[in-house]
Write a protein that holds these residues in place. Structure first.
Motif, mmCIF file in Angstrom:
data_model
loop_
_atom_site.group_PDB
_atom_site.id
_atom_site.type_symbol
_atom_site.label_atom_id
_atom_site.label_comp_id
_atom_site.label_asym_id
_atom_site.label_seq_id
_atom_site.Cartn_x
_atom_site.Cartn_y
_atom_site.Cartn_z
ATOM 1 N N MET A 19 2.197 -14.004 9.846
ATOM 2 C CA MET A 19 2.678 -13.453 8.601
ATOM 3 C C MET A 19 3.879 -14.245 8.158
ATOM 4 N N GLU A 20 3.836 -14.838 6.941
ATOM 5 C CA GLU A 20 4.939 -15.641 6.439
ATOM 6 C C GLU A 20 5.526 -14.990 5.197
ATOM 7 N N SER A 25 13.790 -9.561 3.576
ATOM 8 C CA SER A 25 13.694 -10.783 4.390
ATOM 9 C C SER A 25 14.182 -10.524 5.798
ATOM 10 N N TYR A 71 11.555 -8.405 7.562
ATOM 11 C CA TYR A 71 10.366 -9.204 7.890
ATOM 12 C C TYR A 71 10.638 -10.173 9.041
ATOM 13 N N ARG A 72 11.809 -10.712 9.113
ATOM 14 C CA ARG A 72 12.150 -11.602 10.250
ATOM 15 C C ARG A 72 12.105 -10.818 11.560
ATOM 16 N N GLU A 73 12.630 -9.569 11.464
ATOM 17 C CA GLU A 73 12.608 -8.721 12.660
ATOM 18 C C GLU A 73 11.152 -8.379 13.037
ATOM 19 N N PHE A 74 10.307 -8.126 11.986
ATOM 20 C CA PHE A 74 8.886 -7.862 12.254
ATOM 21 C C PHE A 74 8.210 -9.081 12.904
ATOM 22 N N GLU A 75 8.508 -10.274 12.409
ATOM 23 C CA GLU A 75 7.931 -11.494 12.971
ATOM 24 C C GLU A 75 8.317 -11.653 14.443
ATOM 25 N N ARG A 76 9.584 -11.328 14.752
ATOM 26 C CA ARG A 76 10.045 -11.408 16.148
ATOM 27 C C ARG A 76 9.270 -10.421 17.022
ATOM 28 N N ILE A 99 6.270 -9.177 16.303
ATOM 29 C CA ILE A 99 4.870 -9.624 16.359
ATOM 30 C C ILE A 99 4.720 -10.711 17.403
ATOM 31 N N GLU A 100 5.662 -11.662 17.459
ATOM 32 C CA GLU A 100 5.602 -12.734 18.446
ATOM 33 C C GLU A 100 5.674 -12.177 19.865
ATOM 34 N N GLU A 128 0.481 -8.155 16.588
ATOM 35 C CA GLU A 128 0.468 -7.575 15.238
ATOM 36 C C GLU A 128 0.259 -6.069 15.253
#
Length: 196
Positions: free
Chosen positions: A1-2, A28, A31-36, A38-39, A43
């Motif tokens: 997710m970008e 933003s 979403y950065r926290e979500f990306e972290r 997810i990694e 997902e």
């Protein structure tokens, strides 16, 4: 997710709208926290949470837009209020000035009214005095007329008496003259005869 720098969302009518900078910055960060997450966890961890966060962010952006509109309206209302206060102060000062002028005028009118009333009282007193004088003069004229009529009667009586006395005196003089002439007449003839 970008994620892009500016987040787009759809409102209720289906129009695509740009989020405000503050909400976009917050989105933003989330979403950065979500990306972290997810990694680290995959997902599935954020799958149910993502639509809720998007809805919250959209609502927050909507509230923020309403808030900005209200702030603009508040500023306009403040300006209107300042103008109304200025106008109120001006009208208040004008009213105060008008009331002061009214009080001065009322005092002046009261003074004029009192002055006119005192003058009216004086004029009424003077009028009554003149009426009394006029009545006295009228009474004096009537008395003078009566006196004049009496004096005329007296004069006529005296004139008649005087005329009678003059007639009587003239008759007396004529008689005396006649008697004197008669008394001197025989002696005059005697002396004239003697002188001859």
């Amino acid at each position: 997710m970008e994620l892009d720098d500016v987040v787009l969302y759809q409102d209720d009518s289906g129009n695509s709208t740009m989020m405000s900078e503050r909400v976009s910055g917050l989105a933003s960060s989330i979403y950065r926290e979500f990306e972290r997450l997810i990694e680290r966890y995959g997902e599935d961890v954020v799958k149910e949470l993502m639509p809720l966060v998007v809805a919250v962010l959209e609502n927050l952006d909507s509230v923020f837009a309403v808030n900005q509109e209200q702030e603009v309206e508040l500023e306009l209302l403040k300006e209107d209020n300042e103008q109304l206060v200025t106008q109120y102060e001006r009208e208040k000062a004008l009213r105060k000035h008008t009331e002061e002028r009214y009080i001065v005028l009322e005092d002046f009118q009261d003074g004029e009214k009192k002055d006119l009333q005192s003058r009216l009282v004086m004029l009424e007193a003077h009028s009554r005095q003149l009426e009394r004088k006029t009545k006295n003069y009228a009474d004096q004229i009537i008395r003078c007329d009566e006196r004049e009529a009496d004096l005329k009667k007296e004069y006529n009586t005296l004139h008649q008496r005087h005329t009678e006395m003059i007639h009587s005196y003239m008759e007396h003089l004529e008689r005396t003259k006649h008697q004197h002439a008669v008394a001197h007449e025989p002696s005059d003839t005697g002396t004239s005869a003697r002188t001859r």
